[in-house]
Design an enzyme around this catalytic site. Structure first.
Site, mmCIF file in Angstrom:
data_model
loop_
_atom_site.group_PDB
_atom_site.id
_atom_site.type_symbol
_atom_site.label_atom_id
_atom_site.label_comp_id
_atom_site.label_asym_id
_atom_site.label_seq_id
_atom_site.Cartn_x
_atom_site.Cartn_y
_atom_site.Cartn_z
ATOM 1 N N ASP A 161 0.880 -1.170 0.000
ATOM 2 C CA ASP A 161 0.000 0.000 0.000
ATOM 3 C C ASP A 161 0.909 1.208 0.000
ATOM 4 O O ASP A 161 2.135 1.073 0.153
ATOM 5 C CB ASP A 161 -0.921 0.002 1.243
ATOM 6 C CG ASP A 161 -2.245 0.704 0.963
ATOM 7 O OD1 ASP A 161 -2.211 1.877 0.542
ATOM 8 O OD2 ASP A 161 -3.305 0.088 1.160
ATOM 9 N N HIS A 201 -3.655 2.615 -4.671
ATOM 10 C CA HIS A 201 -2.912 2.410 -3.425
ATOM 11 C C HIS A 201 -1.473 1.964 -3.721
ATOM 12 O O HIS A 201 -0.942 1.102 -3.012
ATOM 13 C CB HIS A 201 -3.595 1.350 -2.551
ATOM 14 C CG HIS A 201 -4.825 1.859 -1.838
ATOM 15 N ND1 HIS A 201 -4.767 2.576 -0.688
ATOM 16 C CD2 HIS A 201 -6.147 1.730 -2.131
ATOM 17 C CE1 HIS A 201 -5.997 2.873 -0.282
ATOM 18 N NE2 HIS A 201 -6.852 2.377 -1.149
ATOM 19 N N GLU A 232 -10.458 1.495 -4.518
ATOM 20 C CA GLU A 232 -10.218 2.929 -4.379
ATOM 21 C C GLU A 232 -9.152 3.503 -5.318
ATOM 22 O O GLU A 232 -8.399 4.386 -4.915
ATOM 23 C CB GLU A 232 -9.837 3.245 -2.920
ATOM 24 C CG GLU A 232 -10.936 2.909 -1.928
ATOM 25 C CD GLU A 232 -10.569 3.248 -0.492
ATOM 26 O OE1 GLU A 232 -11.420 3.809 0.193
ATOM 27 O OE2 GLU A 232 -9.433 2.947 -0.056
ATOM 28 N N TYR A 265 -15.247 -4.198 10.057
ATOM 29 C CA TYR A 265 -14.025 -3.391 10.060
ATOM 30 C C TYR A 265 -13.552 -3.223 11.509
ATOM 31 O O TYR A 265 -14.087 -2.435 12.272
ATOM 32 C CB TYR A 265 -14.267 -2.056 9.350
ATOM 33 C CG TYR A 265 -13.897 -2.152 7.874
ATOM 34 C CD1 TYR A 265 -14.190 -3.318 7.157
ATOM 35 C CD2 TYR A 265 -13.244 -1.128 7.205
ATOM 36 C CE1 TYR A 265 -13.834 -3.437 5.820
ATOM 37 C CE2 TYR A 265 -12.885 -1.250 5.865
ATOM 38 C CZ TYR A 265 -13.186 -2.412 5.185
ATOM 39 O OH TYR A 265 -12.834 -2.549 3.865
#
Ligand code: ACM
Ligand code: ZN
Length: 683
Positions: A189, A266, A322, A413
């Site tokens: 990442d 990412h 994302e 999460y």
């Protein structure tokens, strides 16, 4: 046939000697709850010298090696004299691979299982029944057990903070105890690359190190990387030897290690080390790989080839979440790719990449997993969807005949705070207490039996932006990982939170005695008190006129939300807080001119989630709804730099008569940021 005979001194398994204090709960307490437990009369008393045991029907040594690795003493015993007999029946089918039967009578323990995995899980049940060796008596019973779902996972984010190999091994032990079978390692990442790749040494000489320890300093700073020998260097990576050791240790515990290599987004750290793979060709510019360049595919395929050589797991995770997609818009190479491949938009460009990589991974006999954004622009044929933005994307994938793993950020999460923010470590935001995680049902109500077959499993995710220390990570996992385990293993009709909580308290004790840092469930504070009972005030039930609309994403109770007496809990995401990305501007009609002495509204700040306090709140009063007089103003005094979750009442006292009350909250100026309030209180 391999016949192995050992003495299994389970009582010595206790790491800390507090045997005098008999733990609370029934000795049959097990997490995840077995499918079928029949209690029988009597007890099996653990012999002082330990439990002699034998294994019959196993051709490999994995189970024996595992038992040998437990902190117990082994002594050979004749099979006919063994206190515990394990039989691997070799009658494996896809439906029973992890099943076992465990029978405890007054004189003997018998385990039968079609595979070593099933027998391994029977041992885990037994370890829990002895509370890790503290209890000297086992209740006689027969347990017939099998998991509900095939994939039961925990995610470990080692990019935001590198965790030493020992941390990973320790969590594998806890996962084994919970019958969790998949560890998803988020290895790459923007915050750091964590895996030795021989063909690309800059990934570990540069991209694995940053000159900041705390993620938020790096994120709010220059987001740079540094060389290994920089005195400020913070980070690390796993060598190939480390990975081999982790994979072997996991295999002994019947756990797959699923590596994740992020793409196309990412990926700032890769593009700092190898800028030629980005659209701009410059470091510190893009976060996404350039999909127009062939070099990108060469790089990813080379990396994945080394990854597949290190990790034998069926599943290879390729991230997919994302992507900013900003660089692609104006990149001639990406545009050329779109023309050549007839791709209508950037989603299809992303999908081109995912399809191509999926084909590559599939050609090696493996299966791709990706976060649900991999569905954008069309889903690759065999890809497994990891559904994190709710379960709807996963369900859509199931309807198309793709497998899904559910890990919605509403329940799974584990980086969200698990108790009152004022008493918890700073977190990324949200509020997911144990009960909320436990309440999660991964199979959509409307799924048909044929669709249900494509529900592969469930996973708890622990993103680590705000989790610097290893012990903090453990604190976030346990006990919520217990809930993930029970969701994945136990049939939903058998679940009961009160019973689960009671069992969790004793398993927490067992983990703590084995050196794990866990959340203190016994002293849980619970949700925000204001949210637990309706609030009475003069404005309650009055009509709200919206001068600016609320967001459809966070409507709470809609047009009545701000005067329904319902206050929000710890998180803006609990459907009690109403959100907007604009100034918040409403007028409340009291239905007639009345004395007004107080007007106030609570706002919430959670910087990690881009939720900020209003800069200022102006409160106006009017008799006719046309001519308003400023009655008061309240200013923000909460810093916008701390990730700490904050609640603030913006209010004014007044001594007036009015029919209309207007509240105008001036938003924090950052584009894309949010404003949330729960109730406008008028008295
Ligand atoms: C994710 O949380 N971005 C998968
Ligand atoms: Zn490009």
């Amino acid at each position: 046939m391999n016949r192995l005979i050992f003495l299994f001194a389970a009582f010595i398994y206790a790491i800390k000697p507090f045997a005098q204090n008999m733990p609370a709960g029934s000795p049959l307490d097990i997490i995840p709850l077995p499918q079928n437990v029949e209690a029988l009369d009597g007890h099996f008393t653990l012999p002082d010298g330990g439990i002699s045991f034998s294994i019959d029907g196993s051709d490999d040594d994995i189970l024996c090696n595992y038992i040998a690795s437990l902190p117990v003493k082994f002594l050979p015993a004749d099979m006919h004299e063994a206190d515990m007999h394990i039989e691997i029946t070799d009658s494996k089918t896809p439906a029973n691979e992890e099943s076992y039967t465990l029978t405890i009578d007054r004189n003997q323990i018998n385990i039968t299982a079609p595979t070593e995995t099933g027998a391994f899980y029977a041992i885990q049940s037994l370890l829990q029944m002895t509370r890790g060796g503290i209890l000297k008596q086992l209740e006689c019973c027969t347990i017939n057990d099998t998991p509900r779902l095939a994939y039961r996972g925990l995610h470990v984010d080692v990019s935001r903070h590198f965790r030493p190999k020992e941390f990973i091994l320790k969590q594998l032990d806890a996962m084994a105890l919970l019958k969790l079978n998949s560890m998803h390692l988020h290895l790459t990442d923007g915050a750091g690359w964590r895996l030795q790749i021989d063909q690309y040494p800059e990934l570990t000489s540069l991209a694995a190190w940053r000159p900041y320890k705390h993620w938020e300093d790096w994120w709010n700073g220059d987001r740079s990387y540094c060389n290994t020998d920089d005195p400020r260097a913070y980070g690390g990576f796993y060598t190939k030897d480390d990975i081999r050791e982790i994979v072997k240790y996991a295999a002994e515990r019947h756990i797959d290690i699923i590596p994740e290599i992020e793409m196309p987004g990412h990926s700032e750290e890769v593009l700092a080390a190898y800028p030629e793979l980005s659209c701009s060709g410059k470091p510190y510019t893009d976060s996404d790989f350039c999909i127009g360049k062939e070099e990108t595919f060469t790089f990813i395929e080379n990396v994945l080839s080394e990854v597949m050589e290190m990790f034998p797991s069926q599943y290879i995770h390729i991230g997919g979440d994302e992507a900013a997609k900003t660089g692609w818009k104006n990149c001639p190479m990406c545009r050329k790719r779109m023309e050549q491949e007839n791709l209508a938009n950037l989603d299809e460009l992303q999908s081109y990449m995912i399809h191509r990589i999926e084909k590559f991974v599939t050609s090696k006999g493996r299966t791709v997993i990706g976060f649900d954004e991999i569905m954008q622009g069309g889903l690759a044929p065999k890809a497994v969807v990891m559904s994190w933005r709710g379960i709807e994307p996963g369900y859509k994938a199931m309807q198309q005949g793709n497998h899904a793993i559910m890990t919605p950020n509403s329940h799974c999460y584990l980086d969200y705070t698990q108790d009152a923010p004022f008493k918890e470590p700073v977190s990324i935001g949200g509020y997911i207490p144990l009960e909320k995680t436990y309440s999660f049902e991964p199979l959509p109500d409307e799924a048909t039996p044929d669709e249900a077959k494509f529900l592969l499993g469930v996973q708890g995710n622990l993103w680590a932006e705000y989790i610097t220390d290893d012990s903090h990570a453990e604190y976030m996992y346990y006990p919520r990982a217990f809930a993930i385990a029970e969701i994945g293993w136990t049939m939903p009709e058998k679940k009961n939170y009160a019973d689960f909580r009671r069992r969790s308290l004793s398993l927490i004790e067992q983990l703590r005695s084995a050196g794990y840092a866990t959340f203190d469930l016994a002293n849980e504070y619970g949700d925000r008190k204001e949210s637990q009972q309706p609030l009475s005030h003069m404005g309650r039930g009055c009509k709200v006129i919206y001068n600016t609309p609320y967001s459809k994403q966070y409507p709470a109770a809609g047009d009545s939300a701000l005067t329904d007496g319902v206050c929000g809990g710890w998180t803006y995401g609990d459907n009690k807080w109403q959100g907007t990305m604009r100034d918040f501007d409403v007028t409340i009609d009291l239905g007639g001119v009345k004395p007004v002495r107080y007007v106030g509204a609570t706002f919430l700040q959670s910087v990690g989630a881009w939720v900020y306090m209003p800069r200022r709140v102006d409160i106006y009063l009017s008799d006719d709804g046309e001519k308003f007089t400023l009655a008061g103003q309240a200013w923000c005094d909460v810093p916008d730099t701390s990730a700490e979750i904050r609640y603030k009442v913006y209010s004014t006292l007044c001594h007036s008569q009015a029919r209309y009350v207007r509240i105008h909250a001036i938003k924090y100026p950052k584009p894309g940021s949010w404003l949330f309030t729960d109730e406008i209180v008028i008295n």
